[in-house]
Design a protein around this motif. Structure first.
Motif, PDB file in Angstrom:
ATOM      1  N   ASN A  79       1.013   4.170  -3.152  1.00 41.30           N
ATOM      2  CA  ASN A  79       0.884   5.621  -2.992  1.00 41.30           C
ATOM      3  C   ASN A  79       2.109   6.356  -3.531  1.00 41.30           C
ATOM      4  O   ASN A  79       1.985   7.432  -4.125  1.00 41.30           O
ATOM      5  CB  ASN A  79       0.671   5.956  -1.514  1.00 41.30           C
ATOM      6  CG  ASN A  79      -0.737   5.642  -1.037  1.00 41.30           C
ATOM      7  OD1 ASN A  79      -1.639   6.463  -1.132  1.00 41.30           O
ATOM      8  ND2 ASN A  79      -0.929   4.440  -0.532  1.00 41.30           N
ATOM      9  N   ASP A 107       0.837  -1.203   0.000  1.00 43.01           N
ATOM     10  CA  ASP A 107       0.000   0.000   0.000  1.00 43.01           C
ATOM     11  C   ASP A 107       0.872   1.254   0.000  1.00 43.01           C
ATOM     12  O   ASP A 107       0.579   2.243  -0.693  1.00 43.01           O
ATOM     13  CB  ASP A 107      -0.919  -0.008   1.219  1.00 43.01           C
ATOM     14  CG  ASP A 107      -1.781   1.234   1.297  1.00 43.01           C
ATOM     15  OD1 ASP A 107      -2.735   1.355   0.498  1.00 43.01           O
ATOM     16  OD2 ASP A 107      -1.518   2.097   2.173  1.00 43.01           O
ATOM     17  N   TRP A 108       1.956   1.216   0.740  1.00 42.81           N
ATOM     18  CA  TRP A 108       2.914   2.332   0.784  1.00 42.81           C
ATOM     19  C   TRP A 108       3.492   2.580  -0.603  1.00 42.81           C
ATOM     20  O   TRP A 108       3.555   3.714  -1.084  1.00 42.81           O
ATOM     21  CB  TRP A 108       3.999   1.987   1.800  1.00 42.81           C
ATOM     22  CG  TRP A 108       5.077   3.013   1.984  1.00 42.81           C
ATOM     23  CD1 TRP A 108       5.035   4.336   1.631  1.00 42.81           C
ATOM     24  CD2 TRP A 108       6.360   2.796   2.585  1.00 42.81           C
ATOM     25  NE1 TRP A 108       6.210   4.954   1.968  1.00 42.81           N
ATOM     26  CE2 TRP A 108       7.045   4.048   2.563  1.00 42.81           C
ATOM     27  CE3 TRP A 108       6.993   1.690   3.140  1.00 42.81           C
ATOM     28  CZ2 TRP A 108       8.331   4.182   3.077  1.00 42.81           C
ATOM     29  CZ3 TRP A 108       8.264   1.831   3.662  1.00 42.81           C
ATOM     30  CH2 TRP A 108       8.923   3.062   3.620  1.00 42.81           C
ATOM     31  N   ASN A 151     -14.669   1.649  -7.444  1.00 42.87           N
ATOM     32  CA  ASN A 151     -13.969   2.634  -6.602  1.00 42.87           C
ATOM     33  C   ASN A 151     -12.725   2.057  -5.905  1.00 42.87           C
ATOM     34  O   ASN A 151     -12.111   2.721  -5.068  1.00 42.87           O
ATOM     35  CB  ASN A 151     -14.906   3.211  -5.523  1.00 42.87           C
ATOM     36  CG  ASN A 151     -16.152   3.824  -6.110  1.00 42.87           C
ATOM     37  OD1 ASN A 151     -17.193   3.168  -6.175  1.00 42.87           O
ATOM     38  ND2 ASN A 151     -16.062   5.061  -6.566  1.00 42.87           N
ATOM     39  N   SER A 200      -9.252   4.091  -6.512  1.00 46.83           N
ATOM     40  CA  SER A 200      -9.265   5.389  -5.824  1.00 46.83           C
ATOM     41  C   SER A 200      -9.153   5.200  -4.314  1.00 46.83           C
ATOM     42  O   SER A 200      -8.445   5.951  -3.629  1.00 46.83           O
ATOM     43  CB  SER A 200     -10.553   6.153  -6.157  1.00 46.83           C
ATOM     44  OG  SER A 200     -10.588   6.518  -7.521  1.00 46.83           O
ATOM     45  N   LEU A 201      -9.823   4.172  -3.796  1.00 47.46           N
ATOM     46  CA  LEU A 201      -9.746   3.910  -2.360  1.00 47.46           C
ATOM     47  C   LEU A 201      -8.349   3.466  -1.970  1.00 47.46           C
ATOM     48  O   LEU A 201      -7.829   3.862  -0.913  1.00 47.46           O
ATOM     49  CB  LEU A 201     -10.774   2.837  -1.995  1.00 47.46           C
ATOM     50  CG  LEU A 201     -11.038   2.611  -0.509  1.00 47.46           C
ATOM     51  CD1 LEU A 201     -11.588   3.874   0.138  1.00 47.46           C
ATOM     52  CD2 LEU A 201     -12.018   1.455  -0.318  1.00 47.46           C
ATOM     53  N   LEU A 202      -7.704   2.662  -2.826  1.00 50.08           N
ATOM     54  CA  LEU A 202      -6.364   2.181  -2.535  1.00 50.08           C
ATOM     55  C   LEU A 202      -5.346   3.307  -2.569  1.00 50.08           C
ATOM     56  O   LEU A 202      -4.463   3.395  -1.699  1.00 50.08           O
ATOM     57  CB  LEU A 202      -5.979   1.100  -3.544  1.00 50.08           C
ATOM     58  CG  LEU A 202      -4.560   0.518  -3.440  1.00 50.08           C
ATOM     59  CD1 LEU A 202      -4.398  -0.262  -2.150  1.00 50.08           C
ATOM     60  CD2 LEU A 202      -4.257  -0.367  -4.641  1.00 50.08           C
ATOM     61  N   HIS A 260      -5.882   6.878  -2.817  1.00 49.92           N
ATOM     62  CA  HIS A 260      -6.186   8.124  -2.106  1.00 49.92           C
ATOM     63  C   HIS A 260      -6.905   7.887  -0.778  1.00 49.92           C
ATOM     64  O   HIS A 260      -7.160   8.854  -0.061  1.00 49.92           O
ATOM     65  CB  HIS A 260      -7.049   9.037  -2.990  1.00 49.92           C
ATOM     66  CG  HIS A 260      -6.397   9.428  -4.285  1.00 49.92           C
ATOM     67  ND1 HIS A 260      -5.305  10.270  -4.360  1.00 49.92           N
ATOM     68  CD2 HIS A 260      -6.677   9.074  -5.576  1.00 49.92           C
ATOM     69  CE1 HIS A 260      -4.957  10.435  -5.620  1.00 49.92           C
ATOM     70  NE2 HIS A 260      -5.769   9.715  -6.380  1.00 49.92           N
ATOM     71  N   HIS A 261      -7.253   6.632  -0.495  1.00 44.00           N
ATOM     72  CA  HIS A 261      -8.068   6.318   0.677  1.00 44.00           C
ATOM     73  C   HIS A 261      -9.371   7.131   0.648  1.00 44.00           C
ATOM     74  O   HIS A 261      -9.895   7.535   1.682  1.00 44.00           O
ATOM     75  CB  HIS A 261      -7.294   6.579   1.973  1.00 44.00           C
ATOM     76  CG  HIS A 261      -5.985   5.839   2.026  1.00 44.00           C
ATOM     77  ND1 HIS A 261      -5.912   4.466   2.168  1.00 44.00           N
ATOM     78  CD2 HIS A 261      -4.706   6.278   1.919  1.00 44.00           C
ATOM     79  CE1 HIS A 261      -4.642   4.092   2.172  1.00 44.00           C
ATOM     80  NE2 HIS A 261      -3.881   5.167   2.013  1.00 44.00           N
ATOM     81  N   ASP A 262      -9.821   7.358  -0.571  1.00 43.06           N
ATOM     82  CA  ASP A 262     -11.047   8.109  -0.821  1.00 43.06           C
ATOM     83  C   ASP A 262     -11.729   7.466  -2.027  1.00 43.06           C
ATOM     84  O   ASP A 262     -11.144   7.410  -3.114  1.00 43.06           O
ATOM     85  CB  ASP A 262     -10.721   9.579  -1.112  1.00 43.06           C
ATOM     86  CG  ASP A 262     -11.954  10.403  -1.455  1.00 43.06           C
ATOM     87  OD1 ASP A 262     -13.089   9.856  -1.402  1.00 43.06           O
ATOM     88  OD2 ASP A 262     -11.793  11.598  -1.785  1.00 43.06           O
ATOM     89  N   PRO A 263     -12.951   6.941  -1.881  1.00 42.54           N
ATOM     90  CA  PRO A 263     -13.608   6.261  -3.001  1.00 42.54           C
ATOM     91  C   PRO A 263     -13.844   7.154  -4.208  1.00 42.54           C
ATOM     92  O   PRO A 263     -14.075   6.654  -5.311  1.00 42.54           O
ATOM     93  CB  PRO A 263     -14.930   5.772  -2.398  1.00 42.54           C
ATOM     94  CG  PRO A 263     -15.148   6.612  -1.184  1.00 42.54           C
ATOM     95  CD  PRO A 263     -13.792   6.954  -0.671  1.00 42.54           C
TER      96      PRO A 263
END
Length: 289
Positions: free
Chosen positions: A78, A74-75, A122, A125-127, A129-132
């Motif tokens: 991003n 995940d790091w 989504n 985007s969730l992965l 930006h942690h925003d759907p």
């Protein structure tokens, strides 16, 4: 050449997530590979203490690192999104810049579109930006001559994630059983899964390197130096390349030979247990006395 900054070259934005990700992958490959050798032995009926410990110790080590690797992944995702958007778009076969971009599994990219993929709404985007509803840049934002080969990167990424997920499930089964019963699972299906986990870990690591290196193309230094401009014109370089290939082929063959010899070697006979109890006296002798 002006303003050379070697430290900046060695310690770029991707250095630390890549280093941690690679070290964890190397330890996982080592642990799962050693465990797989002993799992094959146990499938062949060798259940003595040496084989059980030979499987338990490296498997426990690799299983403990696998969920950590997921967090590091995940790091890295991003970091890639911030610094190499073309690579991220190729990893997901994302052509159009999209808010609420889906996470795509499988599929083939052609005609500027990903076909036959399983999409998780989504998910990307969730992965990232942690925003759907986060916006993910697509390949349409990248000049055609600066796009990596999408299908190679996308399928390698799916292979890495798919095998990594399978290894995570294997680790969870192992951890759950150990926590509940204080022993490792010994069913043949579990041992079969461990037996193939070594190969799976190696393939996952190599697929990850394909994502890293091919996904950066056509750059050798992203956005600064193209690969075609970095090729050295020095003569004779192919000789060194061939020498390295031969050396590693020999090392690989030797490793496989040694592991096969270990797998086939007869087990050392266990020493006879000595009965510490005093010998029973003959009934007749006892009666005479």
């Amino acid at each position: 050449m002006v303003d050379a900054q070697p430290w900046a070259a060695m310690f770029g934005p991707s250095t630390w997530p890549q280093v941690v990700h690679m070290l964890l992958a190397a330890y996982m490959v080592t642990g799962f590979t050693i465990a797989s050798v002993y799992a094959v032995g146990m499938l062949r009926g060798r259940r003595e203490r040496r084989h059980r410990l030979g499987l338990l110790i490296p498997l426990a080590f690799a299983a403990a690192l696998t969920p950590v690797q997921v967090g590091v992944g995940d790091w890295i995702a991003n970091t890639v999104a911030d610094n190499q958007p073309a690579k991220l778009a190729a990893m997901e076969g994302e052509y159009e810049t999209t808010a609420g971009a889906p996470l795509s599994v499988g599929g083939l990219h052609y005609d500027d579109e990903l076909h036959y993929a399983l999409e998780i709404p989504n998910g990307l985007s969730l992965l990232i930006h942690h925003d759907p509803d986060g916006v993910v840049l697509g390949l349409e934002e990248i000049p055609v001559d600066e796009r990596p080969p999408v299908n190679v990167v996308h399928l390698a990424f799916d292979t890495m994630v798919g095998l990594g997920t399978a290894l995570l499930l294997l680790s969870l089964v192992f951890g759950w059983t150990w926590w509940r019963r204080r022993r490792m699972p010994e069913s043949r299906w579990f041992l079969r899964a461990v037996a193939v986990s070594g190969v799976a870990a190696v393939v996952a690591m190599e697929a990850g390197w394909i994502v890293t290196e091919v996904g950066r193309q056509p750059w050798v230094v992203y956005g600064i130096l193209r690969t075609e401009d970095a090729v050295s014109p020095a003569p004779g370089l192919y000789l060194g390349f061939y020498a390295v290939v031969v050396i590693y082929v020999l090392l690989t063959a030797l490793t496989v030979f040694v592991l096969r010899r270990l797998a086939r070697s007869p087990d050392t006979a266990a020493p006879q247990e000595v009965d510490a109890r005093p010998p029973e006296r003959d009934v007749g002798e006892a009666a005479v006395r």
